[in-house]
Design an enzyme around this catalytic site. Structure first.
Site, mmCIF file in Angstrom:
data_model
loop_
_atom_site.group_PDB
_atom_site.id
_atom_site.type_symbol
_atom_site.label_atom_id
_atom_site.label_comp_id
_atom_site.label_asym_id
_atom_site.label_seq_id
_atom_site.Cartn_x
_atom_site.Cartn_y
_atom_site.Cartn_z
ATOM 1 N N ARG A 35 0.831 -1.215 0.000
ATOM 2 C CA ARG A 35 0.000 0.000 0.000
ATOM 3 C C ARG A 35 0.863 1.262 0.000
ATOM 4 O O ARG A 35 0.431 2.305 -0.515
ATOM 5 C CB ARG A 35 -0.933 -0.019 1.202
ATOM 6 C CG ARG A 35 -2.066 -1.001 0.969
ATOM 7 C CD ARG A 35 -3.014 -1.082 2.118
ATOM 8 N NE ARG A 35 -4.288 -1.639 1.656
ATOM 9 C CZ ARG A 35 -5.253 -2.050 2.461
ATOM 10 N NH1 ARG A 35 -5.099 -1.984 3.770
ATOM 11 N NH2 ARG A 35 -6.376 -2.516 1.971
ATOM 12 N N LYS A 197 -18.426 -18.052 0.944
ATOM 13 C CA LYS A 197 -19.891 -18.071 1.029
ATOM 14 C C LYS A 197 -20.606 -17.360 -0.107
ATOM 15 O O LYS A 197 -20.156 -16.332 -0.591
ATOM 16 C CB LYS A 197 -20.308 -17.389 2.338
ATOM 17 C CG LYS A 197 -19.895 -18.163 3.565
ATOM 18 C CD LYS A 197 -20.359 -17.429 4.794
ATOM 19 C CE LYS A 197 -20.138 -18.249 6.040
ATOM 20 N NZ LYS A 197 -20.518 -17.508 7.232
ATOM 21 N N GLY A 353 -10.269 -8.985 -1.377
ATOM 22 C CA GLY A 353 -9.957 -9.922 -0.298
ATOM 23 C C GLY A 353 -8.955 -10.996 -0.630
ATOM 24 O O GLY A 353 -7.854 -10.716 -1.095
ATOM 25 N N GLY A 376 -12.783 -4.510 0.610
ATOM 26 C CA GLY A 376 -14.178 -4.102 0.762
ATOM 27 C C GLY A 376 -14.598 -3.084 -0.287
ATOM 28 O O GLY A 376 -15.705 -3.157 -0.830
HETATM 29 P P1 AMP Z 1 -13.805 -14.916 0.753
HETATM 30 O O1 AMP Z 1 -13.219 -14.008 1.797
HETATM 31 O O2 AMP Z 1 -15.284 -15.007 0.765
HETATM 32 O O3 AMP Z 1 -13.221 -14.674 -0.609
HETATM 33 O O4 AMP Z 1 -13.385 -16.383 1.193
HETATM 34 C C1 AMP Z 1 -12.064 -16.813 1.214
HETATM 35 C C2 AMP Z 1 -11.958 -18.051 2.029
HETATM 36 O O5 AMP Z 1 -12.732 -19.073 1.465
HETATM 37 C C3 AMP Z 1 -10.548 -18.583 2.112
HETATM 38 O O6 AMP Z 1 -10.091 -18.458 3.423
HETATM 39 C C4 AMP Z 1 -10.679 -20.044 1.702
HETATM 40 O O7 AMP Z 1 -9.960 -20.908 2.533
HETATM 41 C C5 AMP Z 1 -12.150 -20.298 1.848
HETATM 42 N N1 AMP Z 1 -12.586 -21.414 1.008
HETATM 43 C C6 AMP Z 1 -12.374 -21.591 -0.284
HETATM 44 N N2 AMP Z 1 -12.861 -22.780 -0.702
HETATM 45 C C7 AMP Z 1 -13.412 -23.365 0.378
HETATM 46 C C8 AMP Z 1 -14.060 -24.632 0.585
HETATM 47 N N3 AMP Z 1 -14.247 -25.483 -0.407
HETATM 48 N N4 AMP Z 1 -14.476 -24.901 1.836
HETATM 49 C C9 AMP Z 1 -14.284 -24.034 2.842
HETATM 50 N N5 AMP Z 1 -13.682 -22.832 2.705
HETATM 51 C C10 AMP Z 1 -13.244 -22.502 1.476
#
Ligand code: AMP
Length: 395
Positions: A35, A197, A353, A376
């Site tokens: 940054r 999610k 992220g 974000g």
């Molecule tokens: P996000 O911040 O929503 O982009 O989520 C990122 C996180 O999703 C990372 O820490 C990954 O470890 C997790 N992730 C990716 N694939 C999976 C999976 N199949 N099961 C559980 N967590 C996951």
């Protein structure tokens, strides 16, 4: 869009909101200076014009004044990155700051103390913003990572500068990159959405579904879709209250002629651990007691084909639990496919992220067109929201 290149800073003080919210280790050393590097060109432009820079930023989430969040810890790193001496003052408003600003000469840099030591910053307090506004002739917002916040220094302050306000190079580049993807893409346009999610990506999905040609879905959110379609997902991550939503998204995509690509196979594990027993199975045939933690080889092949045929690519979210070596392959394969497509002329934007962390960790940062600095903020732009920090400059 007004940028610093529309101004000559000779004999002017640029009040620059930067995002120096960098990670520190237990010895208060900066462990990732991305940054600071990202703000360099804006600062150099002002200095080369023979103006001076007053830099303001937040660091972490302090509760009042807390030394561990003092920006004095980063003075040496800023000095090293920018390549010239950085003065520091241990507050961001008040008489001490007024003195330091008055003594600032052309070609010099002054870094103010953490804005969030004053609760007025996050409250977007107008009087506080007005106090800050005294420290510069021209307000420059270069803090993309904070552009989605309507804080005193990121948005409220702009009203005190009328036409003497602009974007720094970093923020301008972020806006341009996202514009290239969302508003002026060279088709076909593919969005890769991974991560944990569905619920955290639903806003993005809904905003882009009409604009993109292909959506690749991976990561933990896969299994909500697979379960909604009637598959067996064992103990994989799932949001049971989002099953209808998943079906709705698939239906919407059909209506808009957008192709959604889901994994066909998955690497499953018998526990959430790098040392777990693993096997590859069809994505909708996961036995109980097992969970999908990465996409399988056939899926990687399918996704690579889609990427190879895309001229614009947006990547948000890893395709598996990339933090564990044994479940990083799907994410690495995707990174390789995007790097190859970029080499062949596609425009690729990575943002939001964890995909940024993955891209850096696996060495793809130089092989994609642009890596966003804002998690974000990038997500909110992808959701189609107007960011307060951007709107305040444009108004
Ligand atoms: P996000 O911040 O929503 O982009 O989520 C990122 C996180 O999703 C990372 O820490 C990954 O470890 C997790 N992730 C990716 N694939 C999976 C999976 N199949 N099961 C559980 N967590 C996951």
């Amino acid at each position: 869009m007004k940028t610093i290149n529309d101004f000559n800073f000779k004999d002017k003080k640029a009040l620059i909101r930067v995002d120096f919210n960098v990670p520190l280790n237990s010895d208060f050393q900066v462990t990732d200076n991305t940054r600071i590097e990202a703000a360099k060109s804006t600062i150099i432009k002002v200095l080369e014009d023979e103006g001076s820079c007053v830099l303001m930023s937040h660091l972490g989430r302090p509760n009042g004044v807390e030394d561990k969040y003092s920006l004095r810890h980063i003075v040496d790193e800023v000095t090293k990155v920018i390549g010239c001496n950085v003065n520091f003052v241990d507050d961001c408003v008040g008489a001490k700051v007024a003195d330091a600003v008055n003594n600032l000469q052309n070609g010099e840099i002054l870094l103010l103390e953490n804005l969030r030591f004053h609760p007025e910053e996050k409250k977007g307090d107008v009087a506080f913003a007005k106090e800050l506004a005294q420290w510069g002739d021209i307000y420059v917002n270069d803090a993309f990572g904070s552009a989605h916040r309507a804080h005193a220094s990121t948005a409220v302050i702009a009203q005190f500068f009328k036409d003497k306000k602009c974007f720094g190079n970093l923020l301008a580049k972020e806006i341009e990159s996202i514009d290239k993807v969302l508003n002026n893409p060279k088709k076909p346009l593919t969005a890769v959405l991974g991560g944990a999610k569905v619920s955290s990506k639903i806003g993005v999905l809904e905003n882009i579904i009409e604009k993109v040609d292909h959506i690749i879905i991976g990561g933990g959110m896969t299994f909500t879709f697979i379960k909604a379609l009637g598959g067996s997902i064992g103990d994989s991550l799932v949001e049971n209250d989002k099953l209808d939503l998943a079906l709705h998204i698939l239906q919407q995509a059909k209506e808009k002629n957008t192709t959604i690509h889901l994994p066909v196979d998955t690497l499953i594990a018998d526990s959430f651990s790098n040392d777990a027993k693993t096997q590859i199975v069809p994505v909708n045939e996961i036995p109980d007691g097992w969970m999908g933690l990465d996409c399988g080889p056939k899926t990687s092949e399918n996704f690579a084909d889609v990427i190879a045929n895309s001229n614009t690519i947006l990547w948000n979210g890893p395709l598996g639990v990339f933090e564990m070596e044994n479940f990083a392959t799907g994410t690495i394969n995707l990174g390789n496919a995007i790097a190859e497509a970029t080499k062949n002329g596609a425009f690729s934007l990575v943002g939001g992220g964890d995909s940024v962390a993955a891209v850096k960790q696996f060495g793809f940062a130089d092989k994609v067109s642009y890596v966003s600095t804002g998690g974000g903020a990038m997500l909110e732009m992808l959701e189609g929201k107007t960011l307060p920090g951007i709107e305040a400059i444009n108004n």
